[in-house]
Design a protein around this motif. Structure first.
Motif, PDB file in Angstrom:
ATOM      1  N   PHE A   1       0.853  -1.181   0.000  1.00 56.81           N
ATOM      2  CA  PHE A   1       0.000   0.000   0.000  1.00 56.81           C
ATOM      3  C   PHE A   1       0.895   1.238   0.000  1.00 56.81           C
ATOM      4  CE2 PHE A   1      -4.238  -1.768   0.927  1.00 56.81           C
ATOM      5  CZ  PHE A   1      -3.886  -3.071   1.223  1.00 56.81           C
TER       6      PHE A   1
ATOM      7  N   GLN B   1       0.845   5.761   0.859  1.00 57.92           N
ATOM      8  CA  GLN B   1       0.102   6.848   1.482  1.00 57.92           C
ATOM      9  C   GLN B   1       0.872   8.150   1.393  1.00 57.92           C
ATOM     10  OE1 GLN B   1      -0.820   6.148   5.643  1.00 57.92           O
ATOM     11  NE2 GLN B   1      -2.653   7.392   5.512  1.00 57.92           N
ATOM     12  N   ASN B   2       0.146   9.221   1.101  1.00 56.54           N
ATOM     13  CA  ASN B   2       0.699  10.563   1.133  1.00 56.54           C
ATOM     14  C   ASN B   2       0.047  11.347   2.266  1.00 56.54           C
ATOM     15  OD1 ASN B   2       2.684  10.994  -1.030  1.00 56.54           O
ATOM     16  ND2 ASN B   2       1.019  10.343  -2.373  1.00 56.54           N
TER      17      ASN B   2
ATOM     18  N   LYS C   1      -3.844  12.012   3.022  1.00 62.10           N
ATOM     19  CA  LYS C   1      -4.638  11.138   2.153  1.00 62.10           C
ATOM     20  C   LYS C   1      -4.759   9.758   2.764  1.00 62.10           C
ATOM     21  CE  LYS C   1      -3.680  13.503  -2.192  1.00 62.10           C
ATOM     22  NZ  LYS C   1      -3.275  13.322  -3.622  1.00 62.10           N
ATOM     23  N   GLU C   2      -5.758   9.013   2.299  1.00 63.06           N
ATOM     24  CA  GLU C   2      -5.957   7.662   2.792  1.00 63.06           C
ATOM     25  C   GLU C   2      -4.898   6.724   2.214  1.00 63.06           C
ATOM     26  OE1 GLU C   2     -10.811   7.751   3.443  1.00 63.06           O
ATOM     27  OE2 GLU C   2      -9.906   6.405   1.975  1.00 63.06           O
ATOM     28  N   ARG C   3      -4.632   5.665   2.967  1.00 64.71           N
ATOM     29  CA  ARG C   3      -3.716   4.639   2.477  1.00 64.71           C
ATOM     30  C   ARG C   3      -4.387   3.925   1.313  1.00 64.71           C
ATOM     31  NH1 ARG C   3      -0.369   1.491   6.970  1.00 64.71           N
ATOM     32  NH2 ARG C   3      -0.049   3.697   7.433  1.00 64.71           N
ATOM     33  N   GLU C   4      -3.665   3.762   0.203  1.00 63.98           N
ATOM     34  CA  GLU C   4      -4.268   3.157  -0.971  1.00 63.98           C
ATOM     35  C   GLU C   4      -3.551   1.875  -1.386  1.00 63.98           C
ATOM     36  OE1 GLU C   4      -4.141   5.858  -4.279  1.00 63.98           O
ATOM     37  OE2 GLU C   4      -1.989   5.605  -4.580  1.00 63.98           O
TER      38      GLU C   4
ATOM     39  N   ARG D   1      -8.365  -3.841   0.598  1.00 67.13           N
ATOM     40  CA  ARG D   1      -8.746  -2.990   1.726  1.00 67.13           C
ATOM     41  C   ARG D   1      -7.698  -3.043   2.827  1.00 67.13           C
ATOM     42  NH1 ARG D   1     -14.518  -4.078   3.899  1.00 67.13           N
ATOM     43  NH2 ARG D   1     -13.406  -5.885   4.776  1.00 67.13           N
ATOM     44  N   PRO D   2      -7.181  -1.909   3.243  1.00 68.34           N
ATOM     45  CA  PRO D   2      -6.172  -1.904   4.317  1.00 68.34           C
ATOM     46  C   PRO D   2      -6.667  -2.578   5.604  1.00 68.34           C
ATOM     47  CG  PRO D   2      -6.294   0.248   3.270  1.00 68.34           C
ATOM     48  CD  PRO D   2      -7.430  -0.554   2.724  1.00 68.34           C
ATOM     49  N   GLN D   3      -7.936  -2.461   5.905  1.00 67.66           N
ATOM     50  CA  GLN D   3      -8.453  -3.017   7.161  1.00 67.66           C
ATOM     51  C   GLN D   3      -8.440  -4.536   7.178  1.00 67.66           C
ATOM     52  OE1 GLN D   3     -10.103  -1.046   4.966  1.00 67.66           O
ATOM     53  NE2 GLN D   3     -12.329  -1.404   5.012  1.00 67.66           N
TER      54      GLN D   3
ATOM     55  N   TRP E   1       1.740  -4.662   9.641  1.00 69.15           N
ATOM     56  CA  TRP E   1       2.289  -3.685   8.696  1.00 69.15           C
ATOM     57  C   TRP E   1       3.779  -3.483   8.914  1.00 69.15           C
ATOM     58  CZ3 TRP E   1      -0.718  -1.320   4.950  1.00 69.15           C
ATOM     59  CH2 TRP E   1      -2.081  -1.589   5.027  1.00 69.15           C
TER      60      TRP E   1
END
Length: 126
Positions: free
Chosen positions: A37, A39-40, A43-46, A109-111, A116
């Motif tokens: 994933f 992330q910036n 912003k959301e983790r993508e 989905r990160p969840q 991590w």
């Protein structure tokens, strides 16, 4: 349970390449799907890419298809992300992630990921 330690990343010019590695210090590396994933700030983790336990099935974010390759070496307990033809919009902190043991299906989905890595910065200059 996975214990993920990332390496790689850094600064590269547009069009260049980088390889990220994610070593699992735990004992169950081959028992779950894994993913990358990014992330910036603000912003959301993508989702970027994911693979099943044996590396046979993979999935990618549309914008990285054909440029990024996810792979894993279960003998070395290591996950990789090979990134080619990098673009400035690929700039982000990249994270590897592992699902819980027994969960081998790919998820975007990160969840759905339990463990991590610490994250590594990738910066692509124009």
């Amino acid at each position: 349970q996975a214990q993920l330690v990332q390496s790689g990343g850094g600064l590269v010019q547009a069009g260049g390449s980088l390889r990220l590695s994610c070593a699992d210090r735990g004992r169950t590396f081959s028992l779950y799907a894994m993913g990358w994933f990014r992330q910036n700030p603000g912003k959301e983790r993508e989702f970027v890419a994911a693979t099943t336990w044996n590396g046979v099935s993979t999935d990618y974010k549309d914008s990285v298809k054909g440029r990024f390759t996810i792979s894993r070496d279960n003998a070395k307990n290591t996950l990789y992300l090979e990134m080619n033809s990098l673009k400035p919009e690929d700039t982000a902190v990249y994270y590897c992630a592992a699902r819980a043991p027994g969960y081998d299906s790919i998820s975007t989905r990160p969840q759905d990921y339990r463990t991590w890595g610490q994250g590594t910065q990738v910066t692509v200059s124009s």
